[in-house]
Each structure stands twice: as C-alpha cells, then as structure tokens.
Motif scaffolding. Sequence first.
Motif, PDB file in Angstrom:
ATOM      1  N   VAL A 163       0.825  -1.214   0.000  1.00  0.00           N
ATOM      2  CA  VAL A 163       0.000   0.000   0.000  1.00  0.00           C
ATOM      3  C   VAL A 163       0.864   1.272   0.000  1.00  0.00           C
ATOM      4  O   VAL A 163       0.459   2.294  -0.564  1.00  0.00           O
ATOM      5  CB  VAL A 163      -1.000  -0.026   1.184  1.00  0.00           C
ATOM      6  N   TYR A 164       2.063   1.227   0.599  1.00  0.00           N
ATOM      7  CA  TYR A 164       2.914   2.418   0.640  1.00  0.00           C
ATOM      8  C   TYR A 164       3.215   2.930  -0.773  1.00  0.00           C
ATOM      9  O   TYR A 164       3.230   4.139  -1.019  1.00  0.00           O
ATOM     10  CB  TYR A 164       4.254   2.132   1.328  1.00  0.00           C
ATOM     11  N   ASN A 165       3.500   1.979  -1.686  1.00  0.00           N
ATOM     12  CA  ASN A 165       3.795   2.393  -3.063  1.00  0.00           C
ATOM     13  C   ASN A 165       2.522   2.769  -3.818  1.00  0.00           C
ATOM     14  O   ASN A 165       2.550   3.645  -4.685  1.00  0.00           O
ATOM     15  CB  ASN A 165       4.556   1.283  -3.791  1.00  0.00           C
ATOM     16  N   VAL A 217      11.983   4.410   0.234  1.00  0.00           N
ATOM     17  CA  VAL A 217      11.578   3.698   1.460  1.00  0.00           C
ATOM     18  C   VAL A 217      10.964   4.634   2.495  1.00  0.00           C
ATOM     19  O   VAL A 217      11.152   5.850   2.446  1.00  0.00           O
ATOM     20  CB  VAL A 217      12.789   3.003   2.139  1.00  0.00           C
ATOM     21  N   ASN A 218      10.263   4.029   3.450  1.00  0.00           N
ATOM     22  CA  ASN A 218       9.790   4.796   4.599  1.00  0.00           C
ATOM     23  C   ASN A 218      10.967   5.035   5.543  1.00  0.00           C
ATOM     24  O   ASN A 218      11.750   4.119   5.819  1.00  0.00           O
ATOM     25  CB  ASN A 218       8.677   4.050   5.327  1.00  0.00           C
ATOM     26  N   ASN A 219      11.043   6.255   6.056  1.00  0.00           N
ATOM     27  CA  ASN A 219      12.215   6.664   6.842  1.00  0.00           C
ATOM     28  C   ASN A 219      12.529   5.719   8.008  1.00  0.00           C
ATOM     29  O   ASN A 219      13.684   5.503   8.337  1.00  0.00           O
ATOM     30  CB  ASN A 219      12.024   8.097   7.363  1.00  0.00           C
ATOM     31  N   TYR A 220      11.491   5.122   8.632  1.00  0.00           N
ATOM     32  CA  TYR A 220      11.777   4.336   9.843  1.00  0.00           C
ATOM     33  C   TYR A 220      12.461   3.009   9.538  1.00  0.00           C
ATOM     34  O   TYR A 220      13.177   2.489  10.388  1.00  0.00           O
ATOM     35  CB  TYR A 220      10.499   4.127  10.671  1.00  0.00           C
ATOM     36  N   TYR A 221      12.284   2.462   8.315  1.00  0.00           N
ATOM     37  CA  TYR A 221      13.020   1.236   7.964  1.00  0.00           C
ATOM     38  C   TYR A 221      14.513   1.547   7.851  1.00  0.00           C
ATOM     39  O   TYR A 221      15.355   0.756   8.271  1.00  0.00           O
ATOM     40  CB  TYR A 221      12.505   0.644   6.644  1.00  0.00           C
ATOM     41  N   PHE A 222      14.797   2.701   7.284  1.00  0.00           N
ATOM     42  CA  PHE A 222      16.189   3.166   7.224  1.00  0.00           C
ATOM     43  C   PHE A 222      16.730   3.317   8.651  1.00  0.00           C
ATOM     44  O   PHE A 222      17.831   2.849   8.973  1.00  0.00           O
ATOM     45  CB  PHE A 222      16.244   4.500   6.461  1.00  0.00           C
TER      46      PHE A 222
HETATM   47 FE    FE Z   1       5.813  -0.153   7.651  1.00  0.00          FE
END
Ligand code: FE
Length: 333
Positions: A163-165, A217-222
């Motif tokens: 869903v993020y993409n 990417v979403n910042n928190y995965y980084f």
């Molecule tokens: Fe997530």
Amino acid sequence: MKKLALALLVLLVAQPVLVSADPTTLTLYSSRKAHLIEPVLELYTQQTAVQFNLHTGKPGPLLERLDAAGKNGGADVLLTVDAGNLWHAAERGLLVPIDSEVLAQSVPPALRDPENHWFGFSRRARTLAYNTEKLSPDELSSYEDLADPKWRGRLCLRTSKKVYNQSLVATLIAHHGEEKAEEIVKGWVANLAAEPFSNDTKALQAVAMGRCDVTIVNNYYFGRLMRKEPNLKLALFWPNQDSQGVHVNVSGGGLLKISPNPGEAKAFLEWLAQPEAQGLFAELNLEYPVREDVPPASAVQAWGKFRGDSLNLVEAGRLQADAVRLMDRAGYR
Ligand code: FE
C-alpha cells in the motif's frame, strides 16, 4: 449503633473495590505492531485508569476480523498504517466521524479525513535512500527524475503490492494526471536493477550492497537498519523540495461504529494528539509527530528537515485503485 458502624466500615472498605472492579476497558484493533503501541497505552492507563484490550494483525485481515467483532462484545478504536488503509476502513463503513475541536486543532488538515472518519497520529516520509559510495546527493532530485534513462540499471524498488507504493503513485496521479504518472512509473520499471523486493529493508540492503544506487523507502526502515548496522553506506535524501515535497503518509486511527464506549474512545484519540503522547507515539517507530509543535526524537532530527507534500492524504485512498491499475499497465510487479 455497632451495626451502623459496621455497615459504614463495610461501605468505606468496599467502595474503592467497587470502583476499580469496573474500570473502562477499550478494545483496540491495531495493525501498528504491539511493541510500537503498548508503551503509549500504558501511559494512558497510568493517567486515566482506562484499560486496553489490544488485538493486532495485518491491515487487511484486521478489517475482516473487525466485521465479526461487532457480535463479540464490540471494539472501540482502529489504529492502522497508511492513509490508503484508513480510507478503506472508512469506505467499508467501519468508522464514525468524530466531531472534535481538539483533533481539528491538533492534526493538520492534510493528515486527516475531511469528513473526520480518521486522523493521522504520526507521519512517515516515503523518501529516497542512496548508496553514499556510489552517489553524491546532488545527483538526486525527485521521484520523477528516477524515471530518467540515466538511472538505467541503478534503481531498486519494493513491490507495487504494498500500500505504501500504491499511495505514493496515487499522489503522482493527483499531481501530474494519469498519463504523466504512468510515464514516470514506466521509467522506474525500465531502470530497475533487480526484481521488486518484498519489503523496504531488503531494498535498502540491496542499495547498501551496491546492487543498485537508490531506492524509495519509509524513513523508519532506514532508521531501524542503521541502528543495527551503523556502518552501512546509506543515507536518506529528501526529494521534490522545489516541487510538491516529500510524500508523507500517516499511521492513524478512528472511532469504530460498533464501539460500546464512544465517549471514552474519543477521549483516548484526542489524548493521542496531545504533545506527550505525540512524542512517544512517533519516537517508538522513529517517525515524526503530526503536531508541528512537537519535535521528533533526536535520532530522527539528525536526518535533517524537509518539506512534505501538503496534498490531502484522502487522495491516496481515492486514487488507490487507479494507482494499482496504472502500476499493472506499467509492468511494475
Ligand atoms: Fe511499515
């Protein structure tokens, strides 16, 4: 007289027991993982004595379970990730609008449903991450630029099934129209260095290993990956600072229609938008508070400031089906 004294004593002793025997318990359905929400719930329990009954699961199955929950004693609050999922819950009629001055004042308009079915409680940036040995940041500029042939064989992406993409592409449709958005996504696909990855962390690892130069990417995965492996040659880049801004999405929630405790559930959601809860809720997942007067955690601040897209996130839901079809046409798997 003795009897009366005894009766009074019984009353005095019994009363606190009676009160604490029946505290409000709110039932929460959350696709935000338990360890990312439990400390927030504990803080609320300390402050109000309200207890929680927490059910967690993936966004889709969680909504299915909610359909059944009405018959099993109800549920009060839904917490989930991505405006696309919040929008779906509202579309399915699971949420009731909350008329709340507190929420209207605390949550910026772009990060909540214009009809008040859901509200964002933390912001996450879906941004670029690049290999610092292969690129200098001045080679990067925007999501759109990643479609340029100069990135051939240098781009990694997570699957379009996430869903993020879908939300990111929905916002490209909102900004550029379908035709231009499709050209951009086709350009991304032509530039892929590898098949799309099943998650953001794998895409980041591919960039770190030099299999590709850049990903989204979403910042928190980084943040999580760098906490574990601080020596990786990775950095974040904030794209589109001269145009629409970085795609920001939310983790958020709303009041369930089947709630047996709508007053208490509303009070809890209002509290989530207050500074103390905001700081903790965001920090637990290395995200950004939705309130601009609450600073992010220092580890998050270290990534620098950026301008986020101010498009209302309801568009991520409204245009999601179009985005899915577009990515399919463009061959983005
Ligand atoms: Fe997530």
